[in-house]
Write an enzyme that holds these catalytic residues in place. Structure first.
Site, short mmCIF file in Angstrom:
data_model
loop_
_atom_site.label_atom_id
_atom_site.label_comp_id
_atom_site.label_asym_id
_atom_site.label_seq_id
_atom_site.Cartn_x
_atom_site.Cartn_y
_atom_site.Cartn_z
N HIS A 63 -164.93 4.40 0.29
CA HIS A 63 -165.73 5.43 0.07
C HIS A 63 -167.57 4.77 0.18
O HIS A 63 -168.27 4.01 -0.66
CB HIS A 63 -165.18 4.85 -1.81
N ASP A 68 -162.28 16.25 -0.84
CA ASP A 68 -161.98 14.97 -0.86
C ASP A 68 -160.81 13.99 -0.55
O ASP A 68 -160.90 12.70 -0.41
CB ASP A 68 -162.71 14.97 -2.25
#
EC number: 3.1.4.17
Length: 664
Positions: A333, A480
């Site tokens: 991330h 995502d």
């Protein structure tokens, strides 16, 4: 008689676009000071089409069309309409009342005034020296000014009123308008129903406006606005949305270019492909993949010009985002992941035709939401924050802990003047954008995954249109989790990063005395099996649903006729006239040869059928095959290892027995 025939012949065309035209009822309006003219607005609604001969005009007080704000003009028009209705004149009953939205009316009105004067002079000339219809039509089109979208529609109406538009061309134009309105109606119906249903039991006559607004603000999720700002006719809303559609097609964006070095610009040529490598971009840009993806897409979509985004503020804001993404040094991330999700969202918008059905604010919401969706991610899951009772969990009450932090922190960043990229949005635009972005980012919470899929499947099974906001949420959520649907060289690197992040969390959980979260124990995880399960149960079903919703949202646009049929060709086919003096046709977005770099194109195959690209399905199958091969090897290695361990244990037992016998 001539005026009556003209009104009858173009009634349906006016009803499709709710067109406005200057009144010609008095000589003073034809020859007097233009600043003192009264604008007469002919309202033709579906109910009025059968009573066109008895329809009336609403007189609007003089407006300063050159200096007055369009929104103020709209308010003045609506107030004038109400006064007219309350006095008993004009339109009969509530059902026949329609508000006039004058947004963008300045240039069309002045244009029509000039055209009317020219038309009057042309009519005088025709009385003296009649000409053939073909020659007059040729002259009219050759001398047409280069107009914007609404002005071109006004020009068509002018041609129709003057009898210079052929019947066949009129038929094609009306069919085109009807199809566009039908496309807009699907989403508009759902939106209007959502707005009206919540307070349907409380009629305007039973409570004051202020009380009704309080009820809407307190007990519903709708954004309560003043009653007078709400259109009363769906046809008016459809006409406005149709005008926006045409404006998108004609708009010539004068984009303020963000600074992109040549070597990075070369990589950006592949930004419209599903195989785009954010890793390579991050290496070439020395860790600034997010900033340059943001620059590139703000350039391509014209956000710098459309929303007056200050270049310095954009650069400062993107740099601040990169700092936040790098705060915890996450292997997954991070800046590269944010750039990847944003670029994948861009592919979904631009290469599938979806951008054609979205407004600029919706496009900005999708890409902005993708840019910020994991800002300051801690490298831990929401469940870890809840179990460890972290500060974030306490702040957001265990509800979408990280997602709430991402979106809250990013909007808080824009409170700093040097980072406020939305400073020039109107209050309503900002409110709408903020609501969409919050919904998009919160939808990236994995705990909402199955509910999103279930909701979207239900919508796909219904004949009505799809809820646009929910569709955009699912698209960003799909991007995502889309790394298993990317080429193997990219997917493998993403897998290594996300598993390392999980393992770090597992190490922290062990040190805190917490049980391991799933896939977080580095000593027991079977990587290949975990990825196969992730593809089979999460990613592949999501991408399949995404493909289906894209087809349902884009397919209505394919039925539109060729856009060059809006304007008839020159009679003699000559090209001696200057291009600036001729009407240019609408860009044919359905052309399969349209450049892939265009953000507004509809992918068609050679047969003219919709052919939305789904490269993710190919890569999903290829990657799953890779993992199955690796799983088989891992299983074989595991069996060999277990057999060796069993053999060693048996050998040890034998040795112990021998030692025991010898000892005895």
């Amino acid at each position: 008689m001539n005026r009556a025939r003209k009104t009858s012949s173009c009634g349906c065309f006016r009803s499709a676009f709710c067109l406005l035209k200057p009144s010609t009822s008095s000589a003073s309006e034809e020859h007097g000071d233009s600043d003192k003219k009264l604008l007469s607005v002919q309202l033709i609604t579906p109910r009025d089409e059968e009573e066109q001969t008895s329809s009336r005009s609403i007189k609007i007080p003089p407006l300063d069309l050159n200096g007055l704000d369009c929104k103020k003009n709209a308010v003045a028009a609506r107030r004038a309409g109400r006064r007219r209705t309350s006095e008993g004149g004009g339109v009969r009953g509530k059902g026949h009342f329609a508000e006039v939205v004058l947004d963008g009316l300045q240039r069309p009105v002045s244009l029509l005034r000039n055209q009317k004067e020219k038309s009057n002079s042309d009519d005088n000339c025709q009385e003296k020296e009649p000409t053939s219809p073909s020659s007059s039509r040729k002259k009219s089109y050759d001398n047409a000014p280069a107009l914007e979208s609404l002005e071109k529609l006004r020009y068509i109406l002018h041609q129709l009123n003057s009898g210079q538009l052929p019947l066949e061309d009129l038929k094609r134009n009306i069919e085109y308008a009807a199809l566009v309105l039908e496309t807009a109606y699907m989403d508009e119906t759902r939106r209007i129903c959502d707005e009206d249903d919540d307070l349907a039991e409380v009629t305007p006559e039973t409570v004051p406006d202020e009380v009704r607004e309080w009820l809407a603000a307190t007990f519903t999720r709708q954004n309560a606005g003043k009653k007078r700002d709400k259109p009363k006719f769906k046809s008016v809303a459809n006409a406005i949305r149709t005008g926006i559609f045409f404006e998108k097609l004609f708009r010539k964006q004068q984009v303020v270019q963000c600074p992109i070095p040549p070597e990075i610009a070369e990589l950006m040529k592949e930004v419209c492909t599903w195989s785009f490598s954010p890793f390579q971009l991050n290496e070439v840009s020395e860790g600034h993949a997010l900033k340059y993806v943001g620059f590139e897409l703000f350039n391509r979509y014209g956000f710098m010009d459309r929303f007056k985004v200050p270049l310095t503020a954009l650069e400062n804001y993107l740099s601040a985002l990169e700092v936040g993404y790098s705060k915890h040094n996450n292997p997954y991330h991070n800046v590269v992941h944010a750039a990847d999700v944003t670029q994948s969202s861009h592919f979904m918008l631009s290469q599938t035709g979806l951008a054609n059905s979205l407004g600029d604010l919706e496009l900005l919401a999708v890409l902005f939401g993708a840019l910020i969706h994991d800002y300051e991610h801690t490298g831990h899951t929401n469940n870890f924050h809840i179990q460890s009772q972290s500060q974030f969990a306490m702040l957001y009450n265990d509800r979408s802990v990280l997602e709430n932090h991402h979106v809250s922190s990013c909007f808080r960043l824009m409170k700093e003047d040097d980072k406020n990229i939305l400073t020039h949005l109107t209050r309503d635009e900002y409110k709408e954008l903020r609501n969409m972005v919050i919904e998009i980012v919160l939808a990236t919470d994995m705990s909402t995954h199955f509910m999103q899929i279930k909701t979207m499947k239900s919508m796909l099974s219904l004949p009505e249109g799809i809820d646009k906001n929910k569709a955009l949420c699912l698209i960003v959520h799909a991007c995502d989790i889309s790394h298993p649907a990317k080429p193997w060289n990219l997917h493998e690197r993403w897998t290594e990063g996300v598993l390392e992040e999980f393992f770090r969390q597992g190490d922290l959980e062990a040190s805190m005395g917490l049980p391991y979260s799933p896939l977080c124990d580095r000593h027991t995880v079977h990587v290949a099996d975990s990825q196969i399960g992730f593809i089979d149960f999460i990613v592949e079903p999501t991408m399949v649903v995404c493909g289906e919703l894209l087809v349902k949202m884009v397919e209505p646009l394919v039925s539109l006729p060729p856009t060059d049929s809006l304007f008839p060709p020159s009679v003699d086919g000559g090209d001696d006239k200057s291009p600036s003096n001729a009407l240019s046709p609408l860009p044919d977005l359905r052309n399969s040869s349209t450049s892939p770099s265009s953000i507004r194109r509809i992918p068609l195959n050679y047969a003219g059928k919709l052919d939305i690209p789904t490269p993710w399905m190919k890569f999903l199958h290829e990657n799953k095959a890779h993992w199955k091969e690796r799983a088989a090897k891992e299983e074989e290695e595991r069996k060999i290892k277990e057999a060796a361990e069993a053999e060693a244990a048996a050998k040890q037992v034998e040795e112990n027995k021998e030692n025991g016998v010898t000892t005895n």
